[in-house]
Design a protein around this motif. Structure first.
Motif, PDB file in Angstrom:
ATOM      1  N   GLN A   1      30.735  33.326  31.275  1.00 29.16           N
ATOM      2  CA  GLN A   1      31.175  33.753  32.594  1.00 29.16           C
ATOM      3  C   GLN A   1      31.593  35.225  32.645  1.00 29.16           C
ATOM      4  O   GLN A   1      31.554  35.846  33.699  1.00 29.16           O
ATOM      5  N   ILE A   2      31.985  35.756  31.520  1.00 26.12           N
ATOM      6  CA  ILE A   2      32.492  37.128  31.526  1.00 26.12           C
ATOM      7  C   ILE A   2      31.373  38.155  31.422  1.00 26.12           C
ATOM      8  O   ILE A   2      31.519  39.296  31.842  1.00 26.12           O
ATOM      9  N   ILE A   3      30.231  37.748  30.878  1.00 25.08           N
ATOM     10  CA  ILE A   3      29.168  38.719  30.591  1.00 25.08           C
ATOM     11  C   ILE A   3      28.755  39.566  31.802  1.00 25.08           C
ATOM     12  O   ILE A   3      28.734  40.791  31.718  1.00 25.08           O
ATOM     13  N   PRO A   4      28.461  38.940  32.953  1.00 23.34           N
ATOM     14  CA  PRO A   4      27.990  39.780  34.066  1.00 23.34           C
ATOM     15  C   PRO A   4      29.016  40.829  34.489  1.00 23.34           C
ATOM     16  O   PRO A   4      28.662  41.982  34.696  1.00 23.34           O
ATOM     17  N   ILE A   5      30.264  40.438  34.594  1.00 23.89           N
ATOM     18  CA  ILE A   5      31.244  41.429  35.054  1.00 23.89           C
ATOM     19  C   ILE A   5      31.588  42.415  33.941  1.00 23.89           C
ATOM     20  O   ILE A   5      31.965  43.549  34.199  1.00 23.89           O
ATOM     21  N   GLU A   6      31.429  41.983  32.706  1.00 18.08           N
ATOM     22  CA  GLU A   6      31.675  42.903  31.596  1.00 18.08           C
ATOM     23  C   GLU A   6      30.632  44.021  31.621  1.00 18.08           C
ATOM     24  O   GLU A   6      30.955  45.197  31.442  1.00 18.08           O
ATOM     25  N   LEU A   7      29.402  43.636  31.895  1.00 18.36           N
ATOM     26  CA  LEU A   7      28.342  44.644  31.974  1.00 18.36           C
ATOM     27  C   LEU A   7      28.588  45.609  33.124  1.00 18.36           C
ATOM     28  O   LEU A   7      28.369  46.818  32.989  1.00 18.36           O
ATOM     29  N   THR A   8      29.070  45.058  34.226  1.00 19.08           N
ATOM     30  CA  THR A   8      29.380  45.893  35.390  1.00 19.08           C
ATOM     31  C   THR A   8      30.441  46.921  35.023  1.00 19.08           C
ATOM     32  O   THR A   8      30.309  48.125  35.317  1.00 19.08           O
ATOM     33  N   LYS A   9      31.485  46.451  34.368  1.00 19.27           N
ATOM     34  CA  LYS A   9      32.568  47.370  33.989  1.00 19.27           C
ATOM     35  C   LYS A   9      32.040  48.446  33.038  1.00 19.27           C
ATOM     36  O   LYS A   9      32.368  49.626  33.192  1.00 19.27           O
ATOM     37  N   LEU A  10      31.234  48.034  32.095  1.00 22.07           N
ATOM     38  CA  LEU A  10      30.716  49.003  31.122  1.00 22.07           C
ATOM     39  C   LEU A  10      29.873  50.080  31.808  1.00 22.07           C
ATOM     40  O   LEU A  10      29.946  51.258  31.476  1.00 22.07           O
ATOM     41  N   LYS A  11      29.087  49.627  32.792  1.00 22.47           N
ATOM     42  CA  LYS A  11      28.260  50.592  33.536  1.00 22.47           C
ATOM     43  C   LYS A  11      29.163  51.612  34.232  1.00 22.47           C
ATOM     44  O   LYS A  11      28.921  52.824  34.177  1.00 22.47           O
ATOM     45  N   HIS A  12      30.219  51.108  34.847  1.00 22.80           N
ATOM     46  CA  HIS A  12      31.125  52.010  35.569  1.00 22.80           C
ATOM     47  C   HIS A  12      31.798  52.996  34.617  1.00 22.80           C
ATOM     48  O   HIS A  12      31.882  54.193  34.917  1.00 22.80           O
ATOM     49  N   LEU A  13      32.256  52.505  33.508  1.00 21.23           N
ATOM     50  CA  LEU A  13      32.966  53.382  32.569  1.00 21.23           C
ATOM     51  C   LEU A  13      32.032  54.471  32.052  1.00 21.23           C
ATOM     52  O   LEU A  13      32.426  55.626  31.885  1.00 21.23           O
ATOM     53  N   LEU A  14      30.779  54.084  31.853  1.00 25.68           N
ATOM     54  CA  LEU A  14      29.799  55.055  31.369  1.00 25.68           C
ATOM     55  C   LEU A  14      29.522  56.114  32.434  1.00 25.68           C
ATOM     56  O   LEU A  14      29.479  57.314  32.142  1.00 25.68           O
ATOM     57  N   LEU A  15      29.371  55.647  33.677  1.00 23.13           N
ATOM     58  CA  LEU A  15      29.112  56.586  34.774  1.00 23.13           C
ATOM     59  C   LEU A  15      30.292  57.526  34.989  1.00 23.13           C
ATOM     60  O   LEU A  15      30.119  58.716  35.221  1.00 23.13           O
ATOM     61  N   ILE A  16      31.493  56.973  34.911  1.00 22.43           N
ATOM     62  CA  ILE A  16      32.690  57.805  35.099  1.00 22.43           C
ATOM     63  C   ILE A  16      32.723  58.893  34.035  1.00 22.43           C
ATOM     64  O   ILE A  16      33.061  60.044  34.297  1.00 22.43           O
ATOM     65  N   LYS A  17      32.299  58.528  32.833  1.00 27.33           N
ATOM     66  CA  LYS A  17      32.331  59.484  31.726  1.00 27.33           C
ATOM     67  C   LYS A  17      31.200  60.513  31.835  1.00 27.33           C
ATOM     68  O   LYS A  17      31.416  61.710  31.641  1.00 27.33           O
ATOM     69  N   GLU A  18      30.031  60.011  32.180  1.00 34.60           N
ATOM     70  CA  GLU A  18      28.843  60.861  32.121  1.00 34.60           C
ATOM     71  C   GLU A  18      28.546  61.580  33.438  1.00 34.60           C
ATOM     72  O   GLU A  18      28.128  62.735  33.445  1.00 34.60           O
ATOM     73  N   ASP A  19      28.713  60.875  34.559  1.00 31.71           N
ATOM     74  CA  ASP A  19      28.254  61.427  35.833  1.00 31.71           C
ATOM     75  C   ASP A  19      29.112  60.871  36.958  1.00 31.71           C
ATOM     76  O   ASP A  19      28.670  60.028  37.753  1.00 31.71           O
ATOM     77  N   SER A  20      30.325  61.367  37.049  1.00 27.62           N
ATOM     78  CA  SER A  20      31.293  60.738  37.953  1.00 27.62           C
ATOM     79  C   SER A  20      30.950  60.970  39.425  1.00 27.62           C
ATOM     80  O   SER A  20      31.474  60.284  40.301  1.00 27.62           O
ATOM     81  N   ASP A  21      30.052  61.915  39.715  1.00 26.60           N
ATOM     82  CA  ASP A  21      29.665  62.137  41.106  1.00 26.60           C
ATOM     83  C   ASP A  21      28.868  60.957  41.664  1.00 26.60           C
ATOM     84  O   ASP A  21      28.804  60.752  42.874  1.00 26.60           O
ATOM     85  N   LYS A  22      28.265  60.236  40.788  1.00 27.25           N
ATOM     86  CA  LYS A  22      27.392  59.143  41.233  1.00 27.25           C
ATOM     87  C   LYS A  22      28.133  57.824  41.407  1.00 27.25           C
ATOM     88  O   LYS A  22      27.511  56.789  41.612  1.00 27.25           O
TER      89      LYS A  22
END
Lengths: 363, 724
Positions: free
Chosen positions: B240-261
């Motif tokens: 049950q955690i996998i889908p939202i875990e992936l979502t969070k990871l995507k966000h953290l990566l975007l915040i780090k790499e390309d926060s404008d997006k």
């Protein structure tokens, strides 16, 4: 059912048990002879002792069943040896012993009995005795640490048997512990335990009060101890001179039964005195002490017994009667020591010096 | 709009926002390593195809290992019959709790088993038994059976713990044991008579010594472990955690790499829609209105305690206490908030005044400044202050009621239960409800106390621990009662009362059926009570010299005490015991080590304590836990902390001003968290996935299904234990 300790139900195992027992007893006797008695001229444990001569008289009106050997009023010249086990220092916290020989000869006798202080001891079978020996790691009078830790009966045996600073050999009670055969003139098979007590009831000294189990292996001479290495032997010499070394030999009997609980042979369970009371066998007195040489060559053996009073057959190394079986088969060690003493000369007497808490003979 | 259609929309949204997991995972589906690898930041999730392949290989290996283990169990079963004929030797020793004190506490009634294994690997049970009141075990065995040639060189001594409970077809509960500690020794050591394994000190359900809060020591040096999540529980969480875990990871990566997006809106859109968003789609503005505010304060995650205003019986208040001088950061606002309500004709509390005490902007940080707001202050300000009240309420509910009131509170009963109940039937009653709470609380230390809360709220870890200790000082079984319903719409209190009725009936029935066994093992109850009292925290403020406090602090402390007493049903007049000069909060259940059926006071105390523990572990926890995503799943609607921003208006600005909203990282973490906590679909009473719920309890609950349905509560959502 056997009237002795039961053999294994599987006959093959029972035969195997017997072979192992015989082999163990012989091998152990040989090892003692080869590595201790002959090269070092040592006994297995009770080197520190003093012997004396005296007379013994079987009581006039025995309460125990009639026996050809213990006939009422019969007298014997005797040789007795008191000792402190293991250490060459009377002031250690140790087991004290009396060995009684119904003759004044140093070797031959119609009846020998060896006893230690305490109604129980630290081992109860050949197997347990071998473990006791195996785990012995002596260092400055601290010994048997592992054994006492692992085996609860080792601890209770140590508490019961060891005496710290008794005032005399003569006010202690000595127990044979292991049962022997006793077949009287009535032909009934019985088992017998022996003990020696002072002639007159008196307070036993040296008992361990409030013992602490992790301190039990510590047999060291107490701090600031005033007693010397030979104080008990000296005290006994004086006492014998004054005619105050008088004892009683007593017996406890159990009638053999085919459905007997094997625990009856277990020396860790004293027989209930209310059911099996102690009965006087003989009174004896020591009239003269022997010198170091005579004391050292005095030997005692469970083989020196009439057949009707001998050892109980053993079936395996776990059988409680295997202790006496091993003793009987260690005759070679006894003889090897005497031979060695003849060849290499007498071991020196224990000096009354400050070489304390040391297992070695010392200079 | 008609109230019936509003209700319909809300009901439909509740159905719609209930998450159903269908993903069973494909070969290259990402995997979570384990529950313990969850992080507020980057959990150890595997997404690289090669790694996933290797992971799958590992899974194959694990499956093979499991298969091999099952074959082993089939071929080499642990035969329950004891071998040998005579018992001419015995194994002895003493088992105690590992602790620093000179005299260690014995572990009483612990199961111990003595095994040999043959040279052909067959198990031979030589003896089994239990430790006595001194923790001593004495296992008579057949010496020759132990030392026989056919046996392997080493013999095995095992200490077993009750692992789980199961019920037979006659509804009788039984224990499943598992090996907790194992040691071997050579058979050649056995020489007849006794063999002493000496003192075996075990880190068995020990209390942690690094905190005053009764917590379980879970990390040991010697490899022993207490309890683990059931496999079903692990599988459910991971799935049950996998889908939202992936979502969070995507966000953290975007915040780090390309926060404008990335923005608050895009983060929100990536997570499953929650209740307030769903309603807003149908009824724009409704969830920001007074009715929804009152409804959620009463029946939502907050399930607030409505205290009657002593000066006006028609007015009710909810109080949330914010910073209270606990260690905190200076980024977020966390004032004290008092919300005043009147009830409308539907029985819904309508807020009409909100008072705050404390800083509302970054400019004036006076902790004691007071403000008062009403709808007359204008819509914008009223909306903003309600949002502030919601965010303070969230922190207080999460920390005080959820984490302290259920998780930590239940853990103290769990430790005492697992330490002490072995022979008593109470193990059957309590263990299924006490299971896993210590494990999840350890996870919470990392995820909540040291993870999300210090990052997303005004409180830091040190402040949180102190607050937890203080709040726990208000939780006692003795005077607790379920919340009184104060209006027809007070569905939370109604559900709590119905559920408590079920628990009462269940516990009473259990006691009727097992009273003899409970009485005959009362010594375990005595030790249970002793453990509870000895290790409980001091009563709130009992260790504080109030006269030494400045007036404001003293008044605040007394106001807190008065409100908490009302909120948590705490009666300070109850006689409590002192330990080390501390007045302990948990009341003793008994002072006797043995009783008879005539000792009704002791028996009733025990019943009440059991009811309390079960209630907290089940319904009380479930309600808050299950409603978190409803109330915290839309970050601009409600969050753990509003930032001060840099304007004089501080936190009193519209939702559109993102300078006071949580930053992007905290936003995704909050949504991840609310999902994670609310939606772990496992451990329910009626589903009984692990088969450890007493059928009588289930039947009693089922008998109330219609009553629960009437107030919109599904009994299928109520958890059997505090498991996440």
């Amino acid at each position: 059912m056997s009237e002795f300790y039961p053999a294994h139900k599987n006959k093959l195992v029972a035969i195997f048990d017997k072979i192992i027992l015989w082999h163990t007893a012989k091998f152990f006797g040989f090892l003692i002879a080869a590595f201790l008695s002959f090269p070092k001229r040592n006994r297995m444990s009770h080197d520190n002792g003093i012997a004396g001569l005296g007379n013994l008289k079987i009581v006039d009106n025995p309460e125990f069943p009639e026996h050809d050997f213990f006939k009422a009023g019969r007298t014997f010249p005797i040789r007795v040896r008191h000792a402190t086990a293991t250490y060459l220092d009377d002031a250690v916290n140790g087991i004290r012993s009396i060995s009684l020989k119904f003759s004044q000869h140093h070797f031959k006798s119609p009846f020998d009995i060896e006893m230690n202080t305490g109604a129980t001891t630290l081992f109860w079978s050949a197997k347990s005795f071998l473990m006791f020996a195996k785990t012995r790691k002596e260092k400055y009078a601290v010994c048997y640490v592992d054994y006492i830790k692992k085996y609860p009966q080792g601890a209770t045996g140590a508490i019961g048997a060891m005496r710290r600073n008794p005032s005399s050999f003569t006010n202690l009670k000595y127990y044979g512990k292991t049962p022997f055969l006793f077949k009287g003139t009535d032909g009934i098979q019985r088992y017998a335990k022996y003990r020696v007590v002072p002639e007159k009831e008196q307070l036993e000294t040296g008992l361990q009060l409030n013992p602490c189990d992790y301190e039990l292996p510590n047999q060291r001479v107490a701090p600031h101890e005033k007693n010397g290495r030979n104080y008990l032997k000296y005290e006994w010499e004086d006492r014998v001179k004054k005619g105050h070394a008088k004892y009683k030999l007593q017996i406890q009997l159990v009638t053999a039964s085919h459905d007997e609980d094997p625990e009856i042979f277990n020396n860790m369970f004293p027989w209930d005195e209310r059911i099996y009371p102690w009965m006087d066998v003989a009174d004896f007195e020591i009239t003269e002490t022997l010198d170091w040489k005579e004391s050292t060559i005095s030997t005692f053996s469970v083989n020196n017994m009439p057949e009707s009073l001998g050892i109980i057959p053993a079936k395996s190394i776990y059988d409680y009667n295997s202790l006496n079986y091993m003793r009987a088969h260690s005759e070679i060690a006894r003889k090897a020591r005497l031979l060695s003493l003849k060849i290499f000369g007498m071991v020196p007497p224990i000096p009354n010096n400050d070489n304390r808490n040391n297992e070695e003979w010392g200079k | 709009m008609e109230s019936t259609s509003v209700k319909q929309i809300i009901d439909e949204c509740k159905k719609k926002t209930r998450i159903q997991y269908t993903n069973k995972g494909g070969f290259f589906s990402p995997k979570l390593k384990s529950i313990n690898h969850l992080e507020v930041g980057y959990s150890k999730i595997i997404s690289n195809p090669l790694t996933i392949f290797l992971e799958r290989l590992y899974v194959v290996y694990k499956n093979l290992r499991n298969w091999f283990n099952s074959v082993k169990e089939r071929w080499f079963p642990r035969n329950p019959e004891i071998v040998g004929t005579v018992k001419d030797a015995y194994l002895t020793g003493v088992i105690s709790f590992k602790e620093k004190s000179d005299v260690r506490t014995p572990i009483v009634h612990m199961k111990v088993v003595f095994w040999a294994r043959t040279k052909l690997f067959q198990w031979r049970k030589l003896a089994e038994g239990y430790t006595d009141h001194e923790g001593v075990f004495n296992l008579p065995f057949d010496l020759r059976a132990a030392v026989k040639w056919a046996n392997r060189k080493n013999l095995i001594f095992e200490v077993e713990e009750i692992d789980s409970i199961y019920f037979d077809k006659n509804k009788v509960g039984h224990h499943n044991y598992s090996v907790f500690h194992k040691q071997t020794f050579p058979k050649s050591d056995l020489i007849g008579m006794g063999y002493n394994l000496r003192e075996i000190q075990l880190d068995y359900w020990n209390y942690r010594t690094d905190t005053i809060i009764p917590r379980t020591l879970l990390k040991f040096d010697n490899g022993d472990t207490i309890q683990s999540y059931t496999q079903g529980r692990k599988d459910a969480l991971i799935e049950q955690i996998i889908p939202i875990e992936l979502t969070k990871l995507k966000h953290l990566l975007l915040i780090k790499e390309d926060s404008d997006k990335i923005s608050h809106a895009s983060i929100q859109a990536d997570y499953p829609i929650n209740l307030t968003q769903c309603i807003e789609k149908e009824l724009p503005g409704y969830t920001r209105g007074d009715e929804w505010f009152g409804e959620r304060m009463m029946n939502g995650m907050n399930c607030g305690a409505f205290m009657q205003d002593p000066e006006n019986p028609d007015v009710y208040m909810i109080k949330y206490f914010g910073l209270c001088n606990y260690d905190h950061n200076h980024e977020f606002a966390l004032p004290d908030v008092t919300i005043y309500f009147n009830f409308n004709n539907k029985g819904i509390p309508i807020p009409f005044k909100i008072k705050t005490v404390g800083a509302l902007n970054a400019i004036n940080k006076d902790q004691w400044q007071q403000r008062e707001f009403t709808p007359a202050d204008g819509e914008m300000l009223w909306l903003a202050v309600k949002r502030l009240a919601r965010s303070v309420g969230n922190v207080c509910t999460e920390v005080d009621e959820h984490f302290v009131g259920t998780h930590l509170n239940v853990e103290q009963y769990a430790i005492a239960t697992f330490r002490n109940f072995k022979h008593s039937p109470l193990s059957i009653l309590l263990m299924p409800h006490m299971r896993e709470v210590s494990l999840i609380n350890e996870g919470a230390d990392k995820l909540i106390i040291k993870g999300f809360l210090p990052e997303g709220t005004a409180l830091n870890a040190k402040g949180l621990v102190k607050r937890a200790k203080d709040l726990l000082g208000m939780f006692d079984w003795k005077s607790w009662r379920p919340m009184k319903s104060i209006s027809e719409d007070h569905r939370y209190a109604q559900a709590e009362n119905i559920f408590f009725e079920v628990v009462e009936n269940y516990v009473n029935t259990f006691f009727e059926q097992n009273l003899k066994g409970i009485i005959s093992h009362w010594d375990e109850v005595y030790r249970f009570s002793q453990d509870l009292v000895n290790h409980s925290v001091p009563v709130f403020l009992s260790d504080v010299d109030l006269d030494a406090l400045p007036t404001n602090e003293r008044n605040q402390a007394l106001e807190r005490l008065a409100y908490y007493k009302f909120q948590y049903g705490f009666d300070e007049t109850v006689t409590r015991e002192k330990r080390n000069n501390q007045l302990k909060v948990v009341s003793p259940i008994t002072h006797k080590t043995s009783i008879s059926a005539e000792d009704t006071e002791d028996i009733n105390n025990l019943k009440r304590a059991c009811k309390y523990a079960i209630m907290q572990a089940t319904f009380m926890h479930t309600w808050i836990n299950e409603h978190q995503y409803d109330d915290l799943g839309e970050v601009l609607y409600s969050c753990g902390g509003l930032r001060f921003g840099d304007k004089e208006s501080g936190v009193l600005v519209p939702e559109s001003d993102l300078s006071i909203a949580p930053n992007l990282t905290v936003t995704t973490q909050q949504l991840w968290f609310a999902n994670f906590l609310s939606r772990t679909e496992y451990g329910f009473i009626t589903k009984n996935e692990d088969g450890d719920v007493n059928p009588i309890f289930t039947e009693l609950l089922e008998s109330k299904r219609a009553d629960f349905d009437k107030i919109g509560v599904s009994i299928d959502d109520i958890e059997s234990r505090t498991n996440i």
